[in-house]
Write a protein that holds these residues in place. Structure first.
Motif, short mmCIF file in Angstrom:
data_model
loop_
_atom_site.label_atom_id
_atom_site.label_comp_id
_atom_site.label_asym_id
_atom_site.label_seq_id
_atom_site.Cartn_x
_atom_site.Cartn_y
_atom_site.Cartn_z
N SER A 1 0.87 -1.18 0.00
CA SER A 1 0.00 0.00 0.00
C SER A 1 0.90 1.22 0.00
O SER A 1 2.09 1.11 0.28
CB SER A 1 -0.92 0.01 1.23
OG SER A 1 -0.17 0.29 2.39
N SER A 2 0.35 2.34 -0.36
CA SER A 2 1.13 3.58 -0.34
C SER A 2 0.13 4.73 -0.25
O SER A 2 -1.07 4.53 -0.51
CB SER A 2 1.96 3.73 -1.63
OG SER A 2 1.09 3.94 -2.73
N ILE A 3 0.64 5.90 0.07
CA ILE A 3 -0.27 7.05 0.13
C ILE A 3 -0.87 7.30 -1.25
O ILE A 3 -2.07 7.50 -1.40
CB ILE A 3 0.48 8.29 0.65
CG1 ILE A 3 0.95 8.02 2.08
CG2 ILE A 3 -0.42 9.52 0.62
CD1 ILE A 3 1.94 9.04 2.62
N ALA A 4 -0.02 7.21 -2.29
CA ALA A 4 -0.53 7.44 -3.65
C ALA A 4 -1.58 6.40 -4.02
O ALA A 4 -2.64 6.74 -4.57
CB ALA A 4 0.63 7.41 -4.65
N GLY A 5 -1.29 5.15 -3.73
CA GLY A 5 -2.24 4.08 -4.04
C GLY A 5 -3.54 4.27 -3.28
O GLY A 5 -4.64 4.06 -3.79
N PHE A 6 -3.38 4.70 -2.04
CA PHE A 6 -4.53 4.93 -1.18
C PHE A 6 -5.39 6.08 -1.72
O PHE A 6 -6.62 6.01 -1.74
CB PHE A 6 -4.01 5.24 0.22
CG PHE A 6 -5.07 5.30 1.27
CD1 PHE A 6 -5.67 4.14 1.73
CD2 PHE A 6 -5.47 6.52 1.81
CE1 PHE A 6 -6.66 4.20 2.71
CE2 PHE A 6 -6.46 6.58 2.78
CZ PHE A 6 -7.05 5.42 3.23
N MET A 7 -4.71 7.14 -2.18
CA MET A 7 -5.45 8.27 -2.77
C MET A 7 -6.27 7.81 -3.99
O MET A 7 -7.41 8.21 -4.17
CB MET A 7 -4.48 9.38 -3.22
CG MET A 7 -3.71 10.06 -2.12
SD MET A 7 -4.77 10.95 -0.97
CE MET A 7 -4.74 9.84 0.40
N GLY A 8 -5.64 6.98 -4.81
CA GLY A 8 -6.33 6.48 -6.00
C GLY A 8 -7.52 5.60 -5.62
O GLY A 8 -8.60 5.70 -6.20
N GLU A 9 -7.29 4.76 -4.60
CA GLU A 9 -8.34 3.85 -4.14
C GLU A 9 -9.52 4.67 -3.58
O GLU A 9 -10.69 4.37 -3.84
CB GLU A 9 -7.74 2.96 -3.04
CG GLU A 9 -8.60 1.83 -2.56
CD GLU A 9 -8.80 0.74 -3.59
OE1 GLU A 9 -7.81 0.17 -4.06
OE2 GLU A 9 -9.97 0.47 -3.92
N MET A 10 -9.17 5.73 -2.86
CA MET A 10 -10.20 6.57 -2.26
C MET A 10 -11.02 7.29 -3.34
O MET A 10 -12.24 7.35 -3.27
CB MET A 10 -9.49 7.64 -1.42
CG MET A 10 -10.06 7.91 -0.10
SD MET A 10 -8.85 8.96 0.72
CE MET A 10 -9.86 9.69 1.92
N LEU A 11 -10.30 7.79 -4.33
CA LEU A 11 -10.99 8.50 -5.41
C LEU A 11 -11.88 7.53 -6.19
O LEU A 11 -13.01 7.86 -6.55
CB LEU A 11 -9.95 9.16 -6.33
CG LEU A 11 -10.48 10.06 -7.43
CD1 LEU A 11 -11.41 11.14 -6.87
CD2 LEU A 11 -9.30 10.72 -8.17
N SER A 12 -11.34 6.33 -6.42
CA SER A 12 -12.11 5.32 -7.13
C SER A 12 -13.38 4.97 -6.34
O SER A 12 -14.48 4.89 -6.91
CB SER A 12 -11.23 4.07 -7.33
OG SER A 12 -11.99 3.04 -7.87
N ALA A 13 -13.23 4.82 -5.03
CA ALA A 13 -14.41 4.54 -4.19
C ALA A 13 -15.36 5.73 -4.18
O ALA A 13 -16.58 5.57 -4.18
CB ALA A 13 -13.97 4.21 -2.76
N GLY A 14 -14.78 6.92 -4.21
CA GLY A 14 -15.60 8.13 -4.18
C GLY A 14 -16.44 8.28 -5.43
O GLY A 14 -17.64 8.58 -5.37
N LEU A 15 -15.82 8.08 -6.58
CA LEU A 15 -16.57 8.22 -7.84
C LEU A 15 -17.50 7.02 -8.04
O LEU A 15 -18.58 7.15 -8.58
CB LEU A 15 -15.60 8.34 -9.03
CG LEU A 15 -14.63 9.53 -8.98
CD1 LEU A 15 -13.68 9.48 -10.16
CD2 LEU A 15 -15.39 10.85 -8.97
N ASN A 16 -17.00 5.85 -7.59
CA ASN A 16 -17.79 4.61 -7.62
C ASN A 16 -18.52 4.37 -8.94
O ASN A 16 -19.71 4.09 -8.97
CB ASN A 16 -18.79 4.59 -6.45
CG ASN A 16 -19.22 3.17 -6.13
OD1 ASN A 16 -18.44 2.24 -6.28
ND2 ASN A 16 -20.46 3.00 -5.74
N ILE A 17 -17.78 4.49 -10.02
CA ILE A 17 -18.36 4.22 -11.34
C ILE A 17 -18.22 2.73 -11.65
O ILE A 17 -17.45 2.02 -11.01
CB ILE A 17 -17.69 5.06 -12.44
CG1 ILE A 17 -16.18 4.72 -12.52
CG2 ILE A 17 -17.87 6.54 -12.19
CD1 ILE A 17 -15.76 3.92 -13.67
N VAL A 18 -18.97 2.27 -12.62
CA VAL A 18 -18.84 0.89 -13.07
C VAL A 18 -18.51 0.96 -14.57
O VAL A 18 -19.40 1.12 -15.40
CB VAL A 18 -20.14 0.09 -12.82
CG1 VAL A 18 -19.95 -1.37 -13.20
CG2 VAL A 18 -20.55 0.20 -11.36
N GLY A 19 -17.22 0.87 -14.86
CA GLY A 19 -16.77 1.23 -16.22
C GLY A 19 -16.69 0.08 -17.20
O GLY A 19 -15.64 -0.16 -17.77
#
Ligand code: PLP
Length: 490
Positions: free
Chosen positions: A91-109
């Motif tokens: 894990s990393s802060i950058a990875g965590f930021m991406g994961e958070m943003l992905s969860a935030g947008l919560n799209i199904v692409g």
């Protein structure tokens, strides 16, 4: 009267998410205080939680208290600096930021139209990573191939097997499934066996070729040639060769150029599994380990292992995307749209097993942008150097031996049995693994090579420093001394 549920109120989100981030940051601050390997007994949690879900809401505070008191004891701390088991899962802060943003947008692409940015960013980021690994241009999106993020290496090898299977069956006829043969070594990850089971490959047509210390557990091209010739002579059809760079047991590297020649001569699909070691190949000095990838049909590395990208993110590149799409596409009315019908876009639903997919490229994008290539290379080199130092420590203690040559950041070693007895030696190392892991101070894992039980020390957790490696070695030495003393006293 109770308030109506507001599941995504922006201000409540701000407050709750800040608290959760604080909770996670505090967890990382105190991570060394937990036993690395969870010490709970099976079924422990049922005794601690109620039998049914609550009728009325509880507070985040109450839930976090339960996490602290009831969940964390049942967590094995993969991000602990004292975690040296299996392979790392960074894990990393950058990875965590991406994961958070992905969860935030919560799209199904699943299709381009469902979030054009998700598809387009994935294409771009996988092109970046392909260039970083110096993969052949055929793997870039600009040609007939391209990259796609799968959840795991297991899914990657499964979709590859399905693409290769259908490509062959379309040529030789659907009724010839019983003729298709898959080749790998006995060090290949069991994910391939699972893919064969799912893909309907006949179990008797799965060739698991033996390896031994003479090739450092790499697949022998001569043996492969021999077995393929026998199969062809009995009317079977070799269709898939899976090579590994950095095997799960001992980081063995299969000889890609020679294997590629065999695959090519026999018209087979050539897949390379570099789930763990692929990350190291962003460093020019380790890139030669994937020389020969030019001839591969597909290549896979797990960014979620050793590339600071929070789980899950497995990058797969393929030379002939049409083969994948033909094997995996469907065209139901409810998914039809102008962009897809006009063939103007990539629809990643046709490159994977499920329909729905997460916006995982955000994580990889954040990692590449927030860290930059040079830092990522240094990160890998540091772990390899720490593993080298650990290897030196093992070599200096005559009670131990290093079993296979260290290539990346895994050291395979064992405690020597005082009376040189194979079975006793295996038991000794099993006991050492158990006692060391039950101290809770470190967590290591094991493998068996040529019937010998071996301990694996995999450096690669993001918080691991030299002091952790030195302390881990001390734990191993202390527990070994205790075990050897009990043997002597008996
Ligand atoms: N291939 C190799 C070489 C591995 O080491 C692993 C896991 O450690 C896998 C495949 C399976 O990985 P995943 O969990 O992503 O399916």
């Amino acid at each position: 009267m109770e308030e109506r549920l507001k599941p995504m109120d922006a201000e409540q989100l701000r407050e709750s998410a800040h608290r959760m981030v604080d909770f996670i940051a505090d967890y990382y601050k105190s991570i060394e205080s937990f036993p690395v390997l969870s010490q709970v007994e099976p079924g422990y949690l049922r005794k601690l939680l109620p039998d049914s879900a609550p009728d009325h809401p509880e507070s985040l505070q109450q839930v976090l208290e339960d996490v602290q008191a009831k969940i964390l004891p049942g967590v094995t701390h993969w991000q602990s600096p004292n975690y040296f088991a299996y392979y790392p899962s960074n894990s990393s802060i950058a990875g965590f930021m991406g994961e958070m943003l992905s969860a935030g947008l919560n799209i199904v692409g699943f299709s381009w139209i469902t979030s054009p940015a998700a598809t387009e960013l994935e294409i771009i980021v996988l092109d970046w990573l392909a260039k970083l690994l110096n993969l052949p241009d055929d793997f870039l999106s600009t040609g007939p191939g391209g990259g796609v993020i799968q959840g795991t290496a297991s899914e990657a090898v499964l979709v590859v097997l399905l693409a290769a299977r259908d490509k062959f069956l379309s040529r030789i006829g659907k009724s010839s499934l019983d003729k298709l043969v898959v080749y790998s070594s006995d060090q290949t990850h069991s994910a391939l066996q699972k893919a064969c089971q799912i893909g309907g490959i006949y179990p008797e047509n799965c060739r698991v070729l033996k390896t031994d210390a003479s090739t450092n557990y790499a697949l022998s091209p001569d043996l492969l040639n021999e077995v393929i010739s026998q199969d062809i002579s009995t009317g079977l059809v070799p269709f898939l060769l899976c090579a590994t760079v950095g095997t799960t047991s001992s980081t063995a590297v299969d000889p890609l150029p020679a294997l590629a020649t065999v695959a090519k001569r026999n018209g087979m699909w050539f897949h390379i599994d570099a789930a763990y070691a692929g990350s190291a190949c962003i460093c020019p000095e380790y890139r030669p380990y994937i020389d020969g990838v030019e001839e591969a049909d597909s290549f896979n590395m797990n960014a979620h292992k050793w590339f600071l990208t929070n789980f899950d993110c497995s990058a797969l590149w393929i030379k002939d995307r049409k083969a994948l799409i033909q094997a995996l596409s469907t065209n139901p009315e409810f998914l039809k749209n102008k962009a897809s019908q006009a063939n103007m876009v990539v629809d990643y639903r046709d490159w994977q097993i499920p329909l729905g997919r997460r916006f995982r490229s955000l994580k990889l994008w954040m990692v590449l942008r927030l860290y930059g290539v040079q830092n990522l290379q240094q990160y890998i080199r540091n772990h390899i150097e720490l593993a080298r130092q650990f290897e030196d420590l093992v070599i200096q203690d005559p009670r131990f031996e290093v079993v296979t040559p260290r290539i990346f950041s895994l050291v395979c070693f064992r405690l020597l049995s005082p009376d040189n007895d194979g079975d006793k030696g295996n038991k000794l190392n099993r006991d050492l693994l158990d006692t060391v892991n039950s101290t809770g101070k470190i967590f290591i894992s094991h493998t068996v090579l040529s019937g010998t039980y071996i301990l694996r020390f995999a450096v690669g957790a993001p918080l691991t420093e030299e002091r952790h490696v030195n302390e881990a070695w001390k734990v191993l030495q202390d527990e070994a001394s205790k075990l050897l003393a009990t043997i002597q006293n008996n």
